[in-house]
Scaffold this motif. Sequence first.
Motif, PDB file in Angstrom:
ATOM      1  N   VAL A  80      -3.691  -3.581  -9.499  1.00 15.60           N
ATOM      2  CA  VAL A  80      -4.652  -3.003  -8.612  1.00 15.60           C
ATOM      3  C   VAL A  80      -6.189  -2.048  -9.088  1.00 15.60           C
ATOM      4  O   VAL A  80      -5.191  -1.326 -10.382  1.00 15.60           O
ATOM      5  CB  VAL A  80      -4.436  -2.571  -7.931  1.00 15.60           C
ATOM      6  N   SER A 117      -1.918 -10.431   2.950  1.00 16.30           N
ATOM      7  CA  SER A 117      -2.937 -10.045   1.403  1.00 16.30           C
ATOM      8  C   SER A 117      -3.443  -8.655   1.419  1.00 16.30           C
ATOM      9  O   SER A 117      -4.316  -8.370   2.236  1.00 16.30           O
ATOM     10  CB  SER A 117      -4.204 -10.706   0.971  1.00 16.30           C
ATOM     11  N   ASP A 165      -6.275  -7.724  -0.243  1.00 15.62           N
ATOM     12  CA  ASP A 165      -7.582  -7.965  -0.393  1.00 15.62           C
ATOM     13  C   ASP A 165      -7.904  -7.671   1.316  1.00 15.62           C
ATOM     14  O   ASP A 165      -8.978  -7.138   1.345  1.00 15.62           O
ATOM     15  CB  ASP A 165      -7.439  -9.479  -0.274  1.00 15.62           C
ATOM     16  N   THR A 166      -7.451  -7.550   2.289  1.00 13.84           N
ATOM     17  CA  THR A 166      -7.577  -7.452   3.397  1.00 13.84           C
ATOM     18  C   THR A 166      -7.871  -5.654   4.089  1.00 13.84           C
ATOM     19  O   THR A 166      -7.691  -5.988   5.623  1.00 13.84           O
ATOM     20  CB  THR A 166      -6.978  -8.558   4.868  1.00 13.84           C
ATOM     21  N   GLN A 182      -9.324   1.683  -0.791  1.00 11.43           N
ATOM     22  CA  GLN A 182     -10.625   0.117  -1.498  1.00 11.43           C
ATOM     23  C   GLN A 182      -9.723  -0.180  -2.827  1.00 11.43           C
ATOM     24  O   GLN A 182      -9.274   0.781  -3.788  1.00 11.43           O
ATOM     25  CB  GLN A 182     -11.676   1.163  -1.605  1.00 11.43           C
ATOM     26  N   TYR A 183      -9.417  -1.438  -2.452  1.00  9.52           N
ATOM     27  CA  TYR A 183      -7.937  -1.653  -3.554  1.00  9.52           C
ATOM     28  C   TYR A 183      -9.037  -2.937  -4.159  1.00  9.52           C
ATOM     29  O   TYR A 183      -9.568  -3.448  -2.797  1.00  9.52           O
ATOM     30  CB  TYR A 183      -6.872  -1.973  -2.817  1.00  9.52           C
ATOM     31  N   GLN A 184      -8.710  -3.230  -4.972  1.00  9.52           N
ATOM     32  CA  GLN A 184      -9.320  -4.592  -6.141  1.00  9.52           C
ATOM     33  C   GLN A 184      -7.954  -5.413  -6.141  1.00  9.52           C
ATOM     34  O   GLN A 184      -7.567  -4.420  -7.778  1.00  9.52           O
ATOM     35  CB  GLN A 184     -10.707  -4.536  -7.011  1.00  9.52           C
ATOM     36  N   LEU A 185      -8.171  -6.096  -6.470  1.00  3.97           N
ATOM     37  CA  LEU A 185      -6.978  -7.540  -7.178  1.00  3.97           C
ATOM     38  C   LEU A 185      -7.557  -7.589  -7.940  1.00  3.97           C
ATOM     39  O   LEU A 185      -8.429  -7.929  -7.887  1.00  3.97           O
ATOM     40  CB  LEU A 185      -5.890  -7.895  -5.742  1.00  3.97           C
ATOM     41  N   GLU A 215       1.102  -1.454  -0.122  1.00  6.44           N
ATOM     42  CA  GLU A 215      -0.202  -0.368   0.014  1.00  6.44           C
ATOM     43  C   GLU A 215       1.096   1.262  -0.106  1.00  6.44           C
ATOM     44  O   GLU A 215       0.491   2.104  -0.715  1.00  6.44           O
ATOM     45  CB  GLU A 215      -1.264  -0.165   1.191  1.00  6.44           C
ATOM     46  N   GLU A 236      -2.514 -10.797  -9.648  1.00  6.80           N
ATOM     47  CA  GLU A 236      -1.137 -11.117  -9.715  1.00  6.80           C
ATOM     48  C   GLU A 236      -0.155 -11.621 -10.145  1.00  6.80           C
ATOM     49  O   GLU A 236      -0.655 -13.063 -10.970  1.00  6.80           O
ATOM     50  CB  GLU A 236      -0.979 -11.021  -7.901  1.00  6.80           C
ATOM     51  N   GLN A 245      -8.728  -3.597   3.539  1.00  7.54           N
ATOM     52  CA  GLN A 245     -10.365  -2.116   3.413  1.00  7.54           C
ATOM     53  C   GLN A 245     -10.963  -2.015   5.085  1.00  7.54           C
ATOM     54  O   GLN A 245     -10.971  -2.764   6.021  1.00  7.54           O
ATOM     55  CB  GLN A 245     -11.964  -2.886   3.355  1.00  7.54           C
TER      56      GLN A 245
END
Length: 338
Positions: free
Chosen positions: A143, A332, A334-335, A150-153, A113, A156, A337
Amino acid sequence: MRVLGLETSCDETGIAIYEGSKGLLAHALHTQADIHAAFGGVVPELASRDHIRKIVPLLTQVLESAEVSLNSLNGIAYTAGPGLIGALLVGSCFGRSLGYALNIPTLAVHHMEGHLLAALLETPTPHFPFLALLVSGGHTMLVKVNAIGQYQLLGESIDDAAGEAFDKTAKLLGLGYPGGPKLAKLAETGDPKRFDFPRPLTGKPGLNFSFSGLKTFTLNTLRNTQESLQDKADIAWAFQEAVVDTLVIKCKRAMKETGLTRLVVAGGVGANLRLREKLSQLAHTEKASLYYPRLEFCTDNGAMIAFAGYQYLSRGIKDTDSLQIQAIPRWSMDTLQK
Ligand code: KG4
Ligand code: ZN
């Protein structure tokens, strides 16, 4: 709000101070490249010990150069992961303990990040939403960034990261550590027409990457030559071209799939000049805009951690009051938020 940032996830000790109203006040970096060079890669125990040696002198240096006192800090952000456990523990323990002593909030920051937000330290800043290509030694990711936190993978690497592939291939070519920049330098004298390497996973749909096969391809190609410096330069060119093309093809695909034409590129491989050149061509044909952190903030640094930490600490988001210190070697995005 004045935030101290600490980066100790791998082989660089980075410290910086970021202030909401004034921006970056000071930053300093100590690289351990010399320590690990003799071993051909990062030795985790040596990395941890060197972070311990450097963290206090670097902090003193940054406070002096920013002309601020320790007591004037309002928050501390430290890289809690992903990375080497011992190295991460140095920054996490130091950050949390100093926060406790100064009675100010602290925050565990995700290293990627930090890389992702580093481009927001520059002007012009990209508007949300944008795409981010994160290419470092440990990660390769595409991403979709909708807002801070607010990230959307989108995709990868399923095996080696792009930087890791550069480093391992450089080792095969006998170039030493750190391999990425050395391989890129050698590629400058390579013959572009001699070898053609595969562009992995580009024939299939999707936005994932796979770079580990290129190592074997390199080794097999090398064995069929005299292994002269020119042979190695030609291979370096072909390898770099394959990685760069693969990244560019996936960026173009991500732009098509999301309709986004703002692309942030960050992480160590973002410093690669051939990648920058080919992304510029893509931006031209797709009428897209590219955003990079300044070169020194493409690779690991404390500024990106101070900046990322500021985004949350200034909104009251901080570590819990528990005295437990966390280092998260595998974490990850993804966790995230928050
Ligand atoms: O982001 P970073 O400093 O550390 C990690 O978080 O991993 O990235 C380091 C990676 C290394 O693999 C290094 O070889 C690669 O970035 N790198 C490059 C270049 N400069 C650094 N790879 C290719 N070309 C470069 N110019
Ligand atoms: Zn990094």
